[in-house]
Design an enzyme around this catalytic site. Structure first.
Site, PDB file in Angstrom:
ATOM      1  N   HIS A  53     -13.618 -10.817  33.932  1.00 15.04           N
ATOM      2  CA  HIS A  53     -13.332 -12.186  34.357  1.00 15.04           C
ATOM      3  C   HIS A  53     -13.385 -12.247  35.895  1.00 15.04           C
ATOM      4  O   HIS A  53     -13.197 -11.223  36.567  1.00 15.04           O
ATOM      5  CB  HIS A  53     -11.941 -12.615  33.894  1.00 15.04           C
ATOM      6  CG  HIS A  53     -11.875 -12.932  32.431  1.00 15.04           C
ATOM      7  ND1 HIS A  53     -10.801 -13.570  31.866  1.00 15.04           N
ATOM      8  CD2 HIS A  53     -12.749 -12.698  31.426  1.00 15.04           C
ATOM      9  CE1 HIS A  53     -11.014 -13.727  30.571  1.00 15.04           C
ATOM     10  NE2 HIS A  53     -12.192 -13.193  30.274  1.00 15.04           N
ATOM     11  N   GLU A  55     -11.307 -13.270  38.103  1.00 19.25           N
ATOM     12  CA  GLU A  55     -10.095 -12.802  38.790  1.00 19.25           C
ATOM     13  C   GLU A  55     -10.008 -11.275  38.793  1.00 19.25           C
ATOM     14  O   GLU A  55      -9.638 -10.666  39.795  1.00 19.25           O
ATOM     15  CB  GLU A  55      -8.841 -13.359  38.110  1.00 19.25           C
ATOM     16  CG  GLU A  55      -8.759 -14.874  38.061  1.00 19.25           C
ATOM     17  CD  GLU A  55      -9.335 -15.440  36.758  1.00 19.25           C
ATOM     18  OE1 GLU A  55     -10.419 -15.010  36.330  1.00 19.25           O
ATOM     19  OE2 GLU A  55      -8.692 -16.326  36.175  1.00 19.25           O
ATOM     20  N   CYS A  83      -6.347 -16.976  32.417  1.00 18.63           N
ATOM     21  CA  CYS A  83      -6.033 -16.613  31.029  1.00 18.63           C
ATOM     22  C   CYS A  83      -4.846 -15.642  31.031  1.00 18.63           C
ATOM     23  O   CYS A  83      -4.404 -15.213  32.090  1.00 18.63           O
ATOM     24  CB  CYS A  83      -7.278 -15.983  30.392  1.00 18.63           C
ATOM     25  SG  CYS A  83      -7.556 -14.294  30.959  1.00 18.63           S
ATOM     26  N   CYS A  86      -5.635 -12.287  32.987  1.00 18.28           N
ATOM     27  CA  CYS A  86      -5.725 -12.411  34.447  1.00 18.28           C
ATOM     28  C   CYS A  86      -4.382 -12.801  35.057  1.00 18.28           C
ATOM     29  O   CYS A  86      -4.016 -12.295  36.120  1.00 18.28           O
ATOM     30  CB  CYS A  86      -6.810 -13.416  34.825  1.00 18.28           C
ATOM     31  SG  CYS A  86      -8.445 -12.837  34.371  1.00 18.28           S
TER      32      CYS A  86
HETATM   33 ZN   LIG Z   1      -9.093 -14.232  32.681  1.00 18.76          ZN
END
Ligand SMILES: [Zn+2]
Length: 160
Positions: A53, A55, A83, A86
């Site tokens: 992801h 992040e 999410c 993260c």
């Molecule tokens: Zn994430």
């Protein structure tokens, strides 16, 4: 333009990089002492990796830059609410502050589904600012999904 808007623009540039390779356009930058020290965008499909992801990619780079797993004194700019994974990593990295473009009602963990960033029972809480360049951040996502639907529809029609 405010400082927050300026850095959110930089996060949007990262999101565009994801869109260019057909990834869900989510981008992130990490700022330390007024300067961008790490950038990241979603590369989940490209790398075939759940962990890739925006992040997570930015956190990895920022840690390398600072030579520390602790990202104290850092502010993270994300085009979409993080999410659970993260948000957890942000707390683990002790990021000071997170600035969010648009919220994610289905999976966000900065207040939408859960508020992992500000859970008092954890040993670290993250300062938060929401809705910075909200319209640009949310229309980037909705535009991406609209195009995807149209493309899939056209492909289906070709098959018939
Ligand atoms: Zn994430």
């Amino acid at each position: 333009m405010t400082e927050d808007e300026k850095f959110m623009k930089a996060a949007l540039v990262q999101a565009k990089k994801a869109a260019a390779i057909d990834e869900v356009p989510i981008g992130c930058v990490i700022v330390y002492e007024g300067k961008i020290i790490a950038r990241g965008y979603n590369k989940r499909n490209k790398e075939k990796n759940t962990l890739s992801h925006a992040e997570m990619n930015a956190i990895r780079k920022a840690s390398k830059y600072l030579g520390d797993w602790r990202l104290e004194g850092c502010t993270m700019y994300i085009t979409l609410e993080p999410c659970p994974m993260c948000a957890g990593a942000i707390v683990q990295a002790r990021v000071d502050r997170v600035v969010i473009g648009s919220m994610n009602a289905k999976a966000g963990c900065a207040g939408s589904v859960l508020n992992v960033l500000q859970e008092k029972r954890f040993n670290h809480q993250v300062e938060m600012t929401k809705d910075v360049l909200h319209d640009e951040c949310s229309s980037m996502l909705s535009g991406f999904f609209r195009e995807l639907r149209e493309r899939r529809k056209k492909e289906k029609e070709k098959c018939i």
